[in-house]
Scaffold this active site. Sequence first.
Site, short mmCIF file in Angstrom:
data_model
loop_
_atom_site.label_atom_id
_atom_site.label_comp_id
_atom_site.label_asym_id
_atom_site.label_seq_id
_atom_site.Cartn_x
_atom_site.Cartn_y
_atom_site.Cartn_z
CG ASP A 106 4.73 3.60 -30.68
OD1 ASP A 106 4.17 4.58 -30.17
OD2 ASP A 106 5.48 2.83 -30.05
CD GLU B 262 5.08 8.59 -30.39
OE1 GLU B 262 4.87 9.04 -29.26
OE2 GLU B 262 5.62 7.49 -30.57
C1 NOJ Z 1 4.39 5.91 -27.70
C2 NOJ Z 1 2.97 5.76 -27.26
O1 NOJ Z 1 2.24 6.91 -27.62
C3 NOJ Z 1 2.95 5.54 -25.76
O2 NOJ Z 1 1.63 5.46 -25.29
C4 NOJ Z 1 3.75 4.30 -25.43
O3 NOJ Z 1 3.80 4.14 -24.03
C5 NOJ Z 1 5.16 4.41 -26.00
N1 NOJ Z 1 5.12 4.72 -27.40
C6 NOJ Z 1 5.94 3.12 -25.80
O4 NOJ Z 1 5.33 2.06 -26.44
#
Ligand code: NOJ
Length: 564
Positions: free
Chosen positions: A215, A258
Amino acid sequence: MADTEPNPELPIGAEKDPLWYKTAVIYELHVRAFQDSNGDGIGDLPGLISRLPYLKSLGVTCVWLLPIFPSPQRDDGYDIADYYSINPDYGTLEDFRRLVEEAHRLDLRILVELVVNHTSDQHPWFQEARLDPASEKHDWYVWSDTDDRYREARIIFTDTERSNWTWDPLAKKYFWHRFFSHQPDLNYDNPAVQEEILNVMRFWLDQGVDGFRVDAVPYLFEREGTNCENLPETHAFLKQLRATLDREYGPGKMLLAEANQWPADVRKYFGEGDEFHMGFHFPVMPRLFMAIRREERTPIVEIMQQTPEIPDNCQWAIFLRNHDELTLEMVTDEDRDYMYREYAQDPRMRINVGIRRRLAPLMDNGRRSIELLHGLLCSLPGTPVMYYGDELGMGDNIYLGDRNGVRTPMQWTGDRNAGFSRADAARLYAPVISDPVYGYQAINVEAQERSKSSLLNWVRRLLQIRQRYPHFALGTMNFLHPTNLRVLAFTRHHEGQTILVVCNLSRFAQPVELDLSAYEGAVPVELMGGTPFPVITQHLYQLSLGPYMFLWFRLDDAPQGGST
Ligand code: NOJ
Ligand code: CA
């Protein structure tokens, strides 16, 4: 480049196909939203285990679980309070290991989240850090006496946050956060933080997971005078993460980045094949929606032409929708206005820099355009990542807060609570969709299983065909340039064989003339029905395409001495 050959030194069970992710189909789901097994209104791991056969029969090969860790759930679990266990609402570590085992038995892989950038403010590390500035944990976060450092870093959650600094009355300092103010960023300048995150990765690999969706990777380090994204220090740590994975767990485990960035910046996360195995292709996603609304191919062609080559052991992850808003960060101001105008007339449909709607409502429930987008998802270079419920054409609920409108319970049947839970409706973690168009009475797995022509059965068939032809996963791509801009046409070439993809992006029928003279003598065979089309000659090849129609052809050598 990392070693991808099978390694005899590895323990039993080590990977038979180290590059499995290149030919995978990934299905993203939230355990909470999928199936409740104990009637408390919250989906759980035993529930998911009972639904694995559904996923297998759909034809996906890998399941990505949104965060499953203990959390105050103020960011749907991306606010982690303990990295080493399971949210009790979802089950236990033992349930999790059983999930992995059952999934592997069905030849399905499991990805979990590795949330590296931040924790919840309720995490004991942060609690200790703020209570005692002399504690070792204090330096695990990023503090400042003023709120004017790193001014060039943008704010990501523009609807809720005014600053990336928040005052902590106990520590009497500001702490740094790129997302919500209850999500303090970890301090990667501290080697102990780096080591701890490596340990988190090791822990979940020891539970048997096949990889991680990592993430928010661009934001790990902060440096004055920069926008604090994609910094060299961040890449250096991520390479270390990868090296640890390869060294200690061997080939076959996978890291998916991501990084919501422009193609040239995302490219860096693949390194020389020694950083991430996969990265989401964020820029192509909104351009698919733009192309279909503008009824012309230019947005897709332009972004694909700007997409750099990636190392051989790497793969793009292509997606249409996910659990977040349809992000418009990677488009120009003009295109963003266009997207809002076309897809989010009601202000409630907008959040941050994006649109909080599901695929089917974005397409006004148009079956043909939903199919076309799936066709693109499965034929553009990369691994498709599907979002749960989109295979049914599930709807959304824009009246729920944050991004919860696209995270409602999976619709299994027309029974109470859509077959998701036996709890009283009021107890469900979120209401099921119940409007007349997208409600569970109309849109559910059971009903669609029964109908041969349902979207679900169509998606199944599409995935079968995609998986039969490795060209889609592994082939090179070349655009054709027909004069009719409403038609997108490209080839995918793999091991001496070519597949031709032709898509009508318009809502009206279109003619197209394709220069296929390089394949003179070949017979295009349509992949859904196996029907041979007229042989290719040196003249322009003519096709007529119905509204939003797409066709996939295998270009076969013509039988000796014959023509069709
Ligand atoms: C990326 C995630 O996809 C999203 O859902 C989240 O709110 C943010 N990271 C922050 O944690
Ligand atoms: Ca439950």
